[in-house]
Motif scaffolding. Structure first.
Motif, PDB file in Angstrom:
ATOM      1  N   VAL A  81      20.874 -23.019  28.895  1.00  0.00           N
ATOM      2  CA  VAL A  81      20.188 -21.857  28.055  1.00  0.00           C
ATOM      3  C   VAL A  81      19.806 -21.029  29.330  1.00  0.00           C
ATOM      4  O   VAL A  81      19.549 -21.166  30.477  1.00  0.00           O
ATOM      5  CB  VAL A  81      19.326 -22.253  27.216  1.00  0.00           C
ATOM      6  N   CYS A  82      19.769 -19.593  28.700  1.00  0.00           N
ATOM      7  CA  CYS A  82      18.909 -18.760  29.741  1.00  0.00           C
ATOM      8  C   CYS A  82      17.919 -17.749  28.901  1.00  0.00           C
ATOM      9  O   CYS A  82      18.451 -17.131  27.695  1.00  0.00           O
ATOM     10  CB  CYS A  82      19.942 -17.867  30.127  1.00  0.00           C
ATOM     11  N   GLU A  83      16.747 -17.886  29.279  1.00  0.00           N
ATOM     12  CA  GLU A  83      15.788 -17.021  28.494  1.00  0.00           C
ATOM     13  C   GLU A  83      14.725 -16.544  29.551  1.00  0.00           C
ATOM     14  O   GLU A  83      14.458 -17.131  30.390  1.00  0.00           O
ATOM     15  CB  GLU A  83      14.707 -18.053  27.513  1.00  0.00           C
ATOM     16  N   TYR A  84      14.155 -15.601  29.272  1.00  0.00           N
ATOM     17  CA  TYR A  84      13.258 -14.763  30.181  1.00  0.00           C
ATOM     18  C   TYR A  84      12.057 -14.348  29.735  1.00  0.00           C
ATOM     19  O   TYR A  84      11.735 -14.224  28.577  1.00  0.00           O
ATOM     20  CB  TYR A  84      14.050 -13.530  30.700  1.00  0.00           C
ATOM     21  N   ILE A  85      11.089 -14.562  31.021  1.00  0.00           N
ATOM     22  CA  ILE A  85       9.738 -14.508  30.516  1.00  0.00           C
ATOM     23  C   ILE A  85       9.264 -12.952  30.890  1.00  0.00           C
ATOM     24  O   ILE A  85       9.280 -12.565  32.095  1.00  0.00           O
ATOM     25  CB  ILE A  85       8.579 -15.455  31.437  1.00  0.00           C
ATOM     26  N   ASP A  86       8.998 -12.125  29.933  1.00  0.00           N
ATOM     27  CA  ASP A  86       8.915 -10.699  30.226  1.00  0.00           C
ATOM     28  C   ASP A  86       7.839 -10.167  30.493  1.00  0.00           C
ATOM     29  O   ASP A  86       7.878  -9.219  31.399  1.00  0.00           O
ATOM     30  CB  ASP A  86       9.094  -9.939  28.871  1.00  0.00           C
ATOM     31  N   ASP A  87       6.626 -10.932  30.536  1.00  0.00           N
ATOM     32  CA  ASP A  87       5.298 -10.450  31.075  1.00  0.00           C
ATOM     33  C   ASP A  87       4.689 -11.702  31.735  1.00  0.00           C
ATOM     34  O   ASP A  87       4.128 -12.666  30.901  1.00  0.00           O
ATOM     35  CB  ASP A  87       4.391  -9.862  29.874  1.00  0.00           C
ATOM     36  N   ALA A  88       4.488 -11.746  33.159  1.00  0.00           N
ATOM     37  CA  ALA A  88       4.010 -12.628  33.743  1.00  0.00           C
ATOM     38  C   ALA A  88       2.700 -13.241  33.387  1.00  0.00           C
ATOM     39  O   ALA A  88       2.111 -14.077  33.568  1.00  0.00           O
ATOM     40  CB  ALA A  88       4.225 -12.888  35.382  1.00  0.00           C
ATOM     41  N   ASN A  89       1.953 -12.088  32.993  1.00  0.00           N
ATOM     42  CA  ASN A  89       0.584 -12.077  32.609  1.00  0.00           C
ATOM     43  C   ASN A  89       0.279 -12.932  31.333  1.00  0.00           C
ATOM     44  O   ASN A  89      -0.934 -13.274  31.072  1.00  0.00           O
ATOM     45  CB  ASN A  89      -0.098 -10.753  32.616  1.00  0.00           C
ATOM     46  N   GLN A  90       1.338 -12.835  30.649  1.00  0.00           N
ATOM     47  CA  GLN A  90       1.200 -13.481  29.442  1.00  0.00           C
ATOM     48  C   GLN A  90       2.380 -14.722  29.347  1.00  0.00           C
ATOM     49  O   GLN A  90       3.190 -14.727  28.778  1.00  0.00           O
ATOM     50  CB  GLN A  90       1.591 -12.784  28.045  1.00  0.00           C
ATOM     51  N   PHE A  91       2.167 -15.637  30.287  1.00  0.00           N
ATOM     52  CA  PHE A  91       3.085 -16.620  30.564  1.00  0.00           C
ATOM     53  C   PHE A  91       3.245 -17.405  29.115  1.00  0.00           C
ATOM     54  O   PHE A  91       2.537 -17.870  28.571  1.00  0.00           O
ATOM     55  CB  PHE A  91       2.645 -17.720  31.593  1.00  0.00           C
ATOM     56  N   ASP A  92       4.780 -17.399  28.891  1.00  0.00           N
ATOM     57  CA  ASP A  92       5.011 -18.252  27.538  1.00  0.00           C
ATOM     58  C   ASP A  92       5.641 -19.682  28.231  1.00  0.00           C
ATOM     59  O   ASP A  92       6.585 -20.017  28.466  1.00  0.00           O
ATOM     60  CB  ASP A  92       6.480 -17.559  27.158  1.00  0.00           C
ATOM     61  N   SER A  93       4.583 -20.629  27.933  1.00  0.00           N
ATOM     62  CA  SER A  93       4.777 -21.898  28.334  1.00  0.00           C
ATOM     63  C   SER A  93       5.816 -22.856  27.399  1.00  0.00           C
ATOM     64  O   SER A  93       6.554 -23.692  27.791  1.00  0.00           O
ATOM     65  CB  SER A  93       3.519 -22.813  28.354  1.00  0.00           C
ATOM     66  N   ALA A  94       5.765 -22.285  26.008  1.00  0.00           N
ATOM     67  CA  ALA A  94       6.623 -22.905  25.301  1.00  0.00           C
ATOM     68  C   ALA A  94       8.099 -22.427  25.452  1.00  0.00           C
ATOM     69  O   ALA A  94       8.939 -23.213  25.534  1.00  0.00           O
ATOM     70  CB  ALA A  94       6.362 -22.391  23.828  1.00  0.00           C
ATOM     71  N   LEU A  95       8.493 -21.365  25.795  1.00  0.00           N
ATOM     72  CA  LEU A  95       9.462 -20.769  26.559  1.00  0.00           C
ATOM     73  C   LEU A  95       9.878 -21.678  27.692  1.00  0.00           C
ATOM     74  O   LEU A  95      11.248 -22.022  27.966  1.00  0.00           O
ATOM     75  CB  LEU A  95       9.752 -19.168  26.696  1.00  0.00           C
ATOM     76  N   PHE A  96       8.968 -21.636  28.404  1.00  0.00           N
ATOM     77  CA  PHE A  96       9.377 -22.410  29.913  1.00  0.00           C
ATOM     78  C   PHE A  96       9.612 -23.920  29.623  1.00  0.00           C
ATOM     79  O   PHE A  96      10.558 -24.476  30.144  1.00  0.00           O
ATOM     80  CB  PHE A  96       8.034 -22.283  30.603  1.00  0.00           C
ATOM     81  N   GLU A  97       9.004 -24.497  28.745  1.00  0.00           N
ATOM     82  CA  GLU A  97       9.298 -25.910  28.622  1.00  0.00           C
ATOM     83  C   GLU A  97      10.705 -25.931  27.798  1.00  0.00           C
ATOM     84  O   GLU A  97      11.431 -26.955  28.296  1.00  0.00           O
ATOM     85  CB  GLU A  97       8.199 -26.528  27.572  1.00  0.00           C
ATOM     86  N   ARG A  98      10.984 -25.118  26.712  1.00  0.00           N
ATOM     87  CA  ARG A  98      12.224 -25.302  26.374  1.00  0.00           C
ATOM     88  C   ARG A  98      13.577 -25.087  27.458  1.00  0.00           C
ATOM     89  O   ARG A  98      14.491 -25.877  27.400  1.00  0.00           O
ATOM     90  CB  ARG A  98      12.404 -23.981  25.258  1.00  0.00           C
ATOM     91  N   VAL A  99      13.373 -24.146  28.386  1.00  0.00           N
ATOM     92  CA  VAL A  99      14.447 -23.868  29.222  1.00  0.00           C
ATOM     93  C   VAL A  99      14.526 -25.065  30.323  1.00  0.00           C
ATOM     94  O   VAL A  99      15.621 -25.456  30.537  1.00  0.00           O
ATOM     95  CB  VAL A  99      14.102 -22.556  29.666  1.00  0.00           C
ATOM     96  N   ILE A 100      13.248 -25.339  30.771  1.00  0.00           N
ATOM     97  CA  ILE A 100      13.434 -26.512  31.635  1.00  0.00           C
ATOM     98  C   ILE A 100      13.879 -27.737  31.052  1.00  0.00           C
ATOM     99  O   ILE A 100      14.827 -28.664  31.624  1.00  0.00           O
ATOM    100  CB  ILE A 100      12.066 -26.905  31.907  1.00  0.00           C
ATOM    101  N   HIS A 101      13.455 -27.995  29.902  1.00  0.00           N
ATOM    102  CA  HIS A 101      14.206 -29.218  29.018  1.00  0.00           C
ATOM    103  C   HIS A 101      15.697 -29.114  29.052  1.00  0.00           C
ATOM    104  O   HIS A 101      16.445 -30.046  29.156  1.00  0.00           O
ATOM    105  CB  HIS A 101      13.529 -29.476  27.764  1.00  0.00           C
TER     106      HIS A 101
END
Length: 239
Positions: A81-101
């Motif tokens: 999959v491919c998803e992006y984090i649009d704002d590093a100051n508002q880090f989306d850990s759920a998105l991060f976990e989803r993509v890493i998984h």
């Protein structure tokens, strides 16, 4: 030249590069197309292509699917999959976990389940990304997952003695995933072009396949230079 018919397993087979690989390999090989899209799998089945429906993020589904096959020549781990984090100051850990998984942990499931199914002298192919070469804007999750995946694949190249391992690092490929991108994609290639490059590279048992080279060699060059030369370029890309 006569091409030996082989049994090839392809994950992520119902769209993008995976679908193009199914079409390319099925011209001369026995393919097992793996994915979640039931209608696309049904379409493959009408063409005489064997299919397996499972979600790579489910360890149980991966193992259940692998238990139904044996003695394959090539396993191509392409799903991701491919998803992006649009704002590093508002880090989306759920998105991060989803993509890493999806891109990394799930590959671990597939390695455990499918490596024992590969014949001695067979091949394992892992599709990563040229995004792993350099830190790119908004790619905290995607880039990290692919960098880790590339490292994992390199270690498998060192460790596996009876299976040849190929790492694939594509540049931008026109797929349903990249169709969502809202930024320029230099040197964009079609899925058919990507599948042909992968097919030829696997046939030649390459250690790494990267394309299009006019783009990937540029990234590789910058990855060798001090980070301070790349950082301002990356920041301009984001703007």
């Amino acid at each position: 030249m006569t091409v030996e018919t082989k049994h090839v397993v392809i994950t992520g087979a119902t769209s993008g590069i995976g679908e193009a690989l199914v079409k390319r390999y099925s011209l001369s090989h026995n393919v097992i197309a793996c994915g979640r899209n039931e209608s696309k799998l049904a379409s493959f089945a009408t063409q005489g292509i064997e299919t397996l429906k499972f979600d790579i993020t489910s360890k149980q589904q991966v193992f259940d699917a692998a238990n139904s096959i044996d003695n394959v020549d090539i396993v191509i781990l392409n799903a991701g999959v491919c998803e992006y984090i649009d704002d590093a100051n508002q880090f989306d850990s759920a998105l991060f976990e989803r993509v890493i998984h999806a891109n990394l942990i799930s590959t671990g499931y597939c390695l455990e389940a499918f490596i024992p199914k590969i014949k001695k002298g067979g091949q394992l192919v892992v599709v990563s990304s040229s995004a792993s070469f350099l830190p790119l804007p908004r790619a905290q999750a995607y880039g990290a997952s692919k960098a880790a995946l590339s490292y994992l694949t390199r270690v498998m190249q060192v460790e596996l003695q009876d299976i040849h391992v190929t790492l694939v690092n594509p540049g931008f490929v026109e797929t349903p995933l990249t169709d969502k991108n809202d930024f320029p994609m230099p040197c964009l290639v079609s899925c058919e072009q990507a599948s042909e490059r992968i097919y030829n590279g696997v046939f030649n048992r390459c250690d790494e396949i990267h394309f299009p080279k006019r783009f990937t060699l540029f990234l590789k060059l910058f990855s060798l230079l001090p980070f301070k030369l790349w950082s301002p370029i990356a920041k301009r890309i984001k703007r």
